[in-house]
Write a protein that holds these residues in place. Structure first.
Motif, mmCIF file in Angstrom:
data_model
loop_
_atom_site.group_PDB
_atom_site.id
_atom_site.type_symbol
_atom_site.label_atom_id
_atom_site.label_comp_id
_atom_site.label_asym_id
_atom_site.label_seq_id
_atom_site.Cartn_x
_atom_site.Cartn_y
_atom_site.Cartn_z
ATOM 1 N N ALA A 1 0.835 -1.201 0.000
ATOM 2 C CA ALA A 1 0.000 0.000 0.000
ATOM 3 C C ALA A 1 0.868 1.249 0.000
ATOM 4 N N GLN A 2 0.284 2.367 -0.424
ATOM 5 C CA GLN A 2 0.921 3.682 -0.366
ATOM 6 C C GLN A 2 2.150 3.758 -1.270
ATOM 7 N N THR A 3 2.102 3.092 -2.417
ATOM 8 C CA THR A 3 3.249 3.112 -3.328
ATOM 9 C C THR A 3 3.346 4.440 -4.063
ATOM 10 N N THR A 4 2.227 4.916 -4.628
ATOM 11 C CA THR A 4 2.241 6.189 -5.361
ATOM 12 C C THR A 4 2.351 7.353 -4.375
ATOM 13 N N ARG A 5 3.263 8.301 -4.656
ATOM 14 C CA ARG A 5 3.467 9.425 -3.737
ATOM 15 C C ARG A 5 3.335 10.787 -4.398
ATOM 16 N N HIS A 6 3.140 10.818 -5.678
ATOM 17 C CA HIS A 6 3.063 12.083 -6.390
ATOM 18 C C HIS A 6 1.829 12.078 -7.284
ATOM 19 N N ARG A 7 1.413 13.270 -7.665
ATOM 20 C CA ARG A 7 0.390 13.375 -8.700
ATOM 21 C C ARG A 7 1.074 13.116 -10.035
ATOM 22 N N ILE A 8 0.701 12.056 -10.691
ATOM 23 C CA ILE A 8 1.333 11.665 -11.943
ATOM 24 C C ILE A 8 0.315 11.825 -13.067
ATOM 25 N N THR A 9 0.667 12.609 -14.064
ATOM 26 C CA THR A 9 -0.244 12.856 -15.178
ATOM 27 C C THR A 9 0.007 11.867 -16.307
ATOM 28 N N GLY A 10 -1.054 11.190 -16.723
ATOM 29 C CA GLY A 10 -0.991 10.303 -17.868
ATOM 30 C C GLY A 10 -1.901 10.824 -18.962
ATOM 31 N N ILE A 11 -1.471 10.743 -20.193
ATOM 32 C CA ILE A 11 -2.197 11.350 -21.316
ATOM 33 C C ILE A 11 -2.522 10.283 -22.351
ATOM 34 N N ARG A 12 -3.755 10.276 -22.829
ATOM 35 C CA ARG A 12 -4.151 9.366 -23.903
ATOM 36 C C ARG A 12 -5.038 10.136 -24.877
ATOM 37 N N THR A 13 -4.638 10.176 -26.143
ATOM 38 C CA THR A 13 -5.402 10.869 -27.173
ATOM 39 C C THR A 13 -6.024 9.857 -28.115
ATOM 40 N N ARG A 14 -7.344 9.899 -28.236
ATOM 41 C CA ARG A 14 -8.098 8.965 -29.062
ATOM 42 C C ARG A 14 -9.122 9.752 -29.881
ATOM 43 N N GLU A 15 -9.153 9.487 -31.191
ATOM 44 C CA GLU A 15 -10.020 10.265 -32.072
ATOM 45 C C GLU A 15 -9.793 11.757 -31.843
ATOM 46 N N ARG A 16 -10.846 12.479 -31.515
ATOM 47 C CA ARG A 16 -10.754 13.924 -31.293
ATOM 48 C C ARG A 16 -10.712 14.273 -29.806
ATOM 49 N N THR A 17 -10.514 13.265 -28.955
ATOM 50 C CA THR A 17 -10.572 13.495 -27.510
ATOM 51 C C THR A 17 -9.235 13.196 -26.851
ATOM 52 N N GLN A 18 -8.791 14.122 -26.011
ATOM 53 C CA GLN A 18 -7.586 13.891 -25.219
ATOM 54 C C GLN A 18 -7.972 13.757 -23.745
ATOM 55 N N PHE A 19 -7.640 12.606 -23.192
ATOM 56 C CA PHE A 19 -7.922 12.308 -21.786
ATOM 57 C C PHE A 19 -6.651 12.588 -20.985
ATOM 58 N N VAL A 20 -6.744 13.450 -19.984
ATOM 59 C CA VAL A 20 -5.590 13.770 -19.143
ATOM 60 C C VAL A 20 -5.885 13.254 -17.737
ATOM 61 N N TYR B 1 -18.089 13.435 -20.487
ATOM 62 C CA TYR B 1 -17.986 14.421 -19.411
ATOM 63 C C TYR B 1 -16.911 15.472 -19.670
ATOM 64 N N LEU B 2 -16.158 15.335 -20.756
ATOM 65 C CA LEU B 2 -15.065 16.261 -21.030
ATOM 66 C C LEU B 2 -15.533 17.395 -21.930
ATOM 67 N N PRO B 3 -15.094 18.616 -21.670
ATOM 68 C CA PRO B 3 -15.563 19.771 -22.448
ATOM 69 C C PRO B 3 -14.937 19.833 -23.843
ATOM 70 N N GLU B 4 -15.623 20.524 -24.735
ATOM 71 C CA GLU B 4 -15.073 20.788 -26.059
ATOM 72 C C GLU B 4 -14.069 21.928 -25.937
ATOM 73 N N GLN B 5 -12.800 21.613 -26.148
ATOM 74 C CA GLN B 5 -11.733 22.603 -26.082
ATOM 75 C C GLN B 5 -10.468 22.000 -26.687
ATOM 76 N N PRO B 6 -9.483 22.840 -27.051
ATOM 77 C CA PRO B 6 -8.252 22.309 -27.647
ATOM 78 C C PRO B 6 -7.506 21.394 -26.680
ATOM 79 N N TRP B 7 -6.709 20.490 -27.226
ATOM 80 C CA TRP B 7 -5.911 19.589 -26.410
ATOM 81 C C TRP B 7 -4.857 20.361 -25.628
ATOM 82 N N PHE B 8 -4.500 19.817 -24.464
ATOM 83 C CA PHE B 8 -3.466 20.428 -23.633
ATOM 84 C C PHE B 8 -2.061 20.000 -24.059
ATOM 85 N N TYR B 9 -1.954 18.810 -24.640
ATOM 86 C CA TYR B 9 -0.654 18.222 -24.957
ATOM 87 C C TYR B 9 -0.620 17.749 -26.408
#
Length: 345
Positions: free
Chosen positions: A84-103, A215-223
């Motif tokens: 337990a308690q392995t993750t200690r930081h906020r880690i951002t993972g990015i996946r872009t599929r079709e016209r949607t970028q999930f951060v 649930y994600l808004p229509e807006q340009p990708w961040f990455y």
């Protein structure tokens, strides 16, 4: 409130109440599946405006948040361990599929037992992650809800859609018990949707993308389209060594042990397209912990180093030369200044 549920083993019985009827209706076959199953197939039919949004993955320690993050990103960027308690930081993972970028933001498990400087830092990271996102994935173990889960749930602010991710469904042997459990969860919080699933099941991950997207808004990708994380290679090197440390010491070593990268330099090479030299220090709190990490004749430390180096080479697409040392720093987890110096916020 909607529900998205994979098929139970065996033949489902007749619905006994409204919730069970919803569960039956949500099973595959009740509605057309989303067209396309892979990124390449979906990209070829991509139309319409871009969508992009922040999704926090939140829960108590050891419910499978990092495993879920890695499955969603499609590559390992967040370390996993039975400990337990392995993750200690906020880690951002990015996946872009079709016209949607999930951060996605993988957060530490919210700490409720000890108020050390380290745990306060971890909880601050969790609070920061859930304060300004478009969607929260609240991860619990399917069929279970503990006091620690309740404390995490109490942190959520109204107005942010929250999905209940009932993870580790593959470990539930009596699926009939899930429906009444979900009904009880519905009474605890106004979840937007229930998603019983296994983070190890590709079909469940595919379905989760379709649920999150709306649930994600229509807006340009961040990455950029090909980016997978905003974390540096130095950070990933540190996390890789720490994962192997916990994996090979199990419950013997206190979770307060950490890893610091002392040096990371890329050097020219005639035989490799990339050659990276890394010097890392494993920080423990006691001499007995140091002996534990090193192992008999140095064998455990050698195994930790070898597996960490091999994984770094896969992550960085490079030849890596790794040196790992072990040092004792008593009481570091209770020292706010030292906690910050080791890279915790």
């Amino acid at each position: 409130m909607n529900s998205s549920v994979p098929p139970a083993s065996g033949t489902p019985g007749a619905p006994q109440d409204d919730l069970e009827a919803m569960l039956a209706a949500a099973r595959p076959g009740a509605a057309p599946a989303k067209a396309g199953t892979g990124d390449a197939a979906q990209a070829s039919t991509a139309q319409g405006p871009q969508r992009c949004g922040l999704i926090a993955i939140v829960g108590k320690p050891n419910v499978g948040k990092s495993t879920l993050m890695n499955a969603l990103v499609g590559q390992k960027i967040s370390i996993t361990s039975r400990k337990a308690q392995t993750t200690r930081h906020r880690i951002t993972g990015i996946r872009t599929r079709e016209r949607t970028q999930f951060v996605f933001a993988d957060t530490p498990g919210f700490q409720t037992r000890h108020s050390t400087a380290l745990n306060k830092s971890l909880n601050k990271t969790v609070m920061g992650a859930i304060g300004d996102v478009d969607l929260i994935l609240f991860v619990v173990e399917a069929g279970s809800f503990t006091l620690a889960d309740a404390k995490v749930l109490s942190l959520f602010k109204p107005g942010i859609p929250t999905l209940l991710i009932a993870n580790k469904l593959d470990e539930v042997h009596r699926r009939a018990e899930i429906a009444p459990w979900l009904k009880g969860m519905q009474e605890r919080h106004p979840f937007a949707e229930f998603v019983p699933m296994s983070a190890k099941n590709k079909g469940d991950i595919e379905r989760l993308f379709g649920i999150c997207e709306k649930y994600l808004p229509e807006q340009p990708w961040f990455y950029g389209e090909d980016e997978l994380t905003d974390r540096s290679e130095k950070f990933l090197a540190s996390e890789t060594v720490r994962e192997k440390l916990f994996r090979f010491t199990g419950d013997e070593l206190p979770y307060t042990s950490t890893v610091v990268i002392d040096k990371m330099e890329e050097e020219p090479s005639k035989t490799h397209k990339r050659f990276i030299r890394v010097a890392a220090t494993i920080v423990v709190e006691r001499d007995s912990h140091k002996a534990m990490v090193i192992g008999d004749k140095g064998e455990r430390l050698k195994r930790i180093s070898t597996e960490a180096r091999q994984e770094m080479e896969r992550l960085m697409d490079a030849k890596v030369f790794l040196e790992v040392w072990v040092k004792v720093r008593s009481g570091w987890a209770d020292d706010e200044a030292r906690v910050r110096s080791f890279g915790y916020e």
